[in-house]
Enzyme design. Structure first.
Site, PDB file in Angstrom:
ATOM      1  N   HIS A 380       0.291   6.720  12.783  1.00  0.00           N
ATOM      2  CA  HIS A 380       0.667   5.316  12.619  1.00  0.00           C
ATOM      3  C   HIS A 380       0.712   4.500  13.903  1.00  0.00           C
ATOM      4  O   HIS A 380       0.729   3.268  13.857  1.00  0.00           O
ATOM      5  CB  HIS A 380       2.045   5.247  11.949  1.00  0.00           C
ATOM      6  CG  HIS A 380       2.213   4.098  11.009  1.00  0.00           C
ATOM      7  ND1 HIS A 380       1.673   2.853  11.228  1.00  0.00           N
ATOM      8  CD2 HIS A 380       2.864   3.995   9.832  1.00  0.00           C
ATOM      9  CE1 HIS A 380       2.002   2.038  10.232  1.00  0.00           C
ATOM     10  NE2 HIS A 380       2.721   2.707   9.378  1.00  0.00           N
ATOM     11  N   TYR A 494      14.733  -2.288   4.321  1.00  0.00           N
ATOM     12  CA  TYR A 494      13.538  -2.644   5.091  1.00  0.00           C
ATOM     13  C   TYR A 494      12.367  -2.845   4.150  1.00  0.00           C
ATOM     14  O   TYR A 494      12.092  -2.013   3.291  1.00  0.00           O
ATOM     15  CB  TYR A 494      13.226  -1.500   6.069  1.00  0.00           C
ATOM     16  CG  TYR A 494      11.977  -1.660   6.915  1.00  0.00           C
ATOM     17  CD1 TYR A 494      12.060  -2.084   8.231  1.00  0.00           C
ATOM     18  CD2 TYR A 494      10.718  -1.361   6.407  1.00  0.00           C
ATOM     19  CE1 TYR A 494      10.925  -2.208   9.027  1.00  0.00           C
ATOM     20  CE2 TYR A 494       9.577  -1.491   7.188  1.00  0.00           C
ATOM     21  CZ  TYR A 494       9.687  -1.908   8.488  1.00  0.00           C
ATOM     22  OH  TYR A 494       8.561  -2.031   9.260  1.00  0.00           O
ATOM     23  N   SER A 496       8.296  -3.936   4.811  1.00  0.00           N
ATOM     24  CA  SER A 496       7.299  -4.254   5.825  1.00  0.00           C
ATOM     25  C   SER A 496       6.449  -5.439   5.396  1.00  0.00           C
ATOM     26  O   SER A 496       6.073  -5.563   4.229  1.00  0.00           O
ATOM     27  CB  SER A 496       6.407  -3.039   6.060  1.00  0.00           C
ATOM     28  OG  SER A 496       5.429  -3.312   7.035  1.00  0.00           O
ATOM     29  N   THR A 507       3.588  -5.891  12.465  1.00  0.00           N
ATOM     30  CA  THR A 507       4.365  -6.120  11.248  1.00  0.00           C
ATOM     31  C   THR A 507       5.649  -6.859  11.606  1.00  0.00           C
ATOM     32  O   THR A 507       6.066  -6.888  12.759  1.00  0.00           O
ATOM     33  CB  THR A 507       4.744  -4.792  10.557  1.00  0.00           C
ATOM     34  OG1 THR A 507       5.505  -3.988  11.466  1.00  0.00           O
ATOM     35  CG2 THR A 507       3.504  -4.041  10.091  1.00  0.00           C
TER      36      THR A 507
END
Length: 666
Positions: A380, A494, A496, A507
């Site tokens: 990632h 959370y 994104s 992001t």
């Protein structure tokens, strides 16, 4: 992106399919696309990611933390925020703005975000690497592992070649595709000066997206080093790494001129890997499992592997593994396969599994099960979901509409030309012990991983359209209600949101737990005789939906608060300053301790997928809402947050919200 969605299998499209079983000729085979507009046409004119004003960031932070704090905590936070805004925050904000002005080629979040990823010492699987599973190819002649793997490899290379020579279509979000995703639009764009092309596209309600991450899709590896990893790339690589039962093979897929080998040749080379592997045992010392460990542990072992044992090991790792375009993991018959009644074993295996047949450090790994089920697992740090999902969608679509091999394809005869190389490493006792320890630690972690999933048909895109509410807001509201039902509290949540509309955007965080969602949950959970009526509850849902939409728009336009505060903190650390008191408050701790971490991707190519919880007692909620149903896959750890209880309560939350919407509609 940290995320994934869930979709039930649907009938594959019935478009005409052209199977190229004869030898493709000419440049048509080399490129997936031949865009009229160069791939990076809009890159120069993309607007820069804005830095929010300090006023707005402080205001948004207070709004976000209020639902998860008690009255005393919130009052204390208001005082600290006021001091931050009038003192240290102003100084850090000014320095951040100046630094941004000095680096106009990138965004203010790019450097600190890379640092965050590469400095974290946590293992990649579960903590960072997400999983995307493709829908099946149900046609028998294209379903086998070997055929599907070959077609995915060929399409991947065609995508990569198109990108390298600027022939891949630019990534554009079309607000009204019928008006802007047209030849006329492209014709207008071709005559627009590149310095202003993005702004001309805006006139057509078309929004070009940043494509700077795409170049790291292939040929990239994350190299473990003590305290901070390194990203390395070789875009001129001509081979891939193929793994099976923990054994590693290097397979040439491009010729010396960088052209893609013929499909029948790639088919033959992958077939050779299977043949070679069937004649040997599974790897006794599967080096891939080392990539599941903590980054410092792996860094120490890698140093020993490439420096201390033998010179050969260093060459194999650096030239064959690190420089490979991507990793292809061919799972064996002993590994889980797809089962529609119980997808969890396959998802867990593709997400992390035993780790013996994976190399999690590669930017992209294609996973193909023994039954032909295919997936992408990606590292990632180098990029987010926009680039990976585009690649994922394109190769899936092409393997359906233009597969290059089938079960009837005759593989080329292979000469002894070293195009398929078994990578045999020198092993000593220390390396053997390190691999055993990494395998044991990974097994212990996987043993504690729970996954639960839910599909619910009464809430879907079509029903949300009928009720006039945002589908995503309904999903997020359901998560808040489910958590309140399950654990009787509200926590940091959370979601994104991509900022790819800006140059080098990454992001932003959207915070779905709000005062309106909290008010709705409290109201709907009251006893029946004191609960507001359906019209009042519906008005509360509308308020949640409106606020959710506004927060999403703000985040997408770079007007959240999380990345700004993160960058200000990074600025303080960089200057060796004492962190402002804000970063030590209970409010900052709670809002950044994301017990509910959520993400979704909309794609007709996706079947299922997952990611791990981001905190030990958290829930990783990958979700989807489609035309026929909505659903979620929830990951959690045993003896921590009870994911099964949350999913059970999520079904109840969906039902309560559906009943409220339905009653108000009538």
């Amino acid at each position: 992106m940290r995320g994934i969605l869930l979709q039930s299998p649907k009938k594959l499209c019935t478009q005409a399919v052209r199977s190229v079983t004869s030898t493709p000729q000419g440049t048509d085979y080399q490129y997936m696309q031949r865009s009229k507009l160069p791939t990076m046409y809009f890159q120069r004119s993309l607007p820069r990611l804005p830095i929010p004003t300090l006023d707005k960031t402080c205001e948004r932070f207070l709004s976000a933390v209020q639902p998860i704090l008690n009255a005393d905590e919130f009052a204390a936070t208001q005082k600290v925020i006021k001091e931050f805004h009038q003192g240290e925050g102003m100084d850090l904000h000014a320095k951040l703005k100046q630094n941004d002005l000095n680096n106009k080629h990138t965004s203010y979040i790019s450097e600190p975000w890379f640092d965050m990823y590469l400095s974290d010492r946590a293992p990649l699987p579960l903590n960072y690497n997400p999983l995307l599973i493709m829908k099946h190819d149900t046609r028998p002649e294209y379903r086998s592992q070997l055929v599907r793997a070959t077609n995915l490899v060929v399409s991947s290379l065609r995508f990569w070649n198109s990108l390298k020579v600027d022939l891949l279509e630019p990534e554009i979000f079309h607000l009204n595709a019928k008006k802007s995703d047209t030849p006329q639009f492209r014709q207008w764009m071709r005559i627009a000066p590149t310095a202003f092309a993005t702004y001309v596209a805006y006139v057509f309600k078309a929004f070009p997206l940043d494509m700077s991450q795409y170049n790291r899709l292939f040929g990239t590896s994350r190299i473990p080093q003590m305290d901070k990893d390194l990203l390395v790339q070789n875009i001129d690589s001509k081979h891939i790494i193929v793994m099976r039962r923990g054994n590693l093979y290097a397979v040439d897929v491009l010729n010396q001129n960088g052209q893609i080998e013929q499909p029948s040749v790639i088919l033959a080379r992958l077939q050779a890997v299977l043949s070679l592997d069937n004649k040997r045992n599974a790897a006794e010392v599967p080096l891939g499992v080392l990539t599941t460990g903590s980054r410092n542990d792996w860094a120490r072992t890698r140093q020993h592997l490439v420096k201390n044992i033998s010179e050969k090991n260093g060459k194999l790792i650096e030239n064959e593994v690190d420089k490979a375009l991507f990793c292809l993991c061919l799972d064996s018959e002993e590994d889980p396969i797809y089962n529609d009644d119980n997808q969890i074993p396959l998802i867990k295996n593709f997400l992390a599994g035993e780790g013996k047949n994976r190399w999690f450090d590669k930017s992209v790994s294609l996973l193909v099960g023994a039954d032909g089920t295919a997936a992408v697992n990606f590292e990632h740090s180098w990029g987010d979901g926009v680039a990976v999902l585009r690649y994922f969608n394109e190769i899936y679509k092409e393997t359906l509409q233009r597969p290059f091999v089938s079960s009837a394809t005759i593989p080329e005869s292979l000469n002894n030309d070293h195009s398929v190389r078994s990578l045999n490493f020198d092993i000593d006792d220390k390396l053997r012990a390190d691999v055993a320890l990494a395998s044991s630690k990974n097994s212990d972690v996987m043993e504690t991983l729970n996954m639960d999933m839910l599909r619910y048909s009464h809430i879907n895109k079509l029903s949300c359209k009928k009720y006039g509410v945002s589908p995503d807001s309904i999903m997020q509201l359901s998560f808040q209600l489910a958590y309140k039902l399950a654990f009787n509290s509200y926590v940091g949540t959370y979601e994104s949101c991509s900022t790819a509309a800006f140059r080098h955007g990454r992001t932003e965080t959207m915070r779905p737990c709000t005062i309106p969602t909290k008010n709705f949950c409290e109201a709907i959970l009251k006893p029946t005789n004191s609960r507001p009526d359906s019209n009042e509850l519906r008005a509360m849902i509308d308020k949640c939906s409106t606020l959710h939409g506004n927060l999403t728009k703000e985040a997408a336009m770079g007007q959240g608060f999380d990345r700004h505060l993160f960058a200000l903190k990074h600025e303080a650390v960089k200057q060796n300053k004492t962190l402002p008191e804000l970063y030590n408050t209970e409010a900052y701790r709670k809002i950044n301790y994301n017990i509910i971490s959520t993400s979704t991707l909309s794609s007709d190519a996706l079947l299922a997928g997952s990611f791990g919880p981001v905190v030990q007692d958290g829930l990783g909620v990958g979700y989807s809402i489609q035309n026929a149903e909505c659903g979620a896959i929830v990951s959690s750890y045993k003896n921590q947050r009870n994911g099964k209880h949350f999913v059970d309560c999520l079904g109840q939350a969906f039902s309560e919200i559906h009943k409220t919407l339905d009653a108000s509609k009538k």
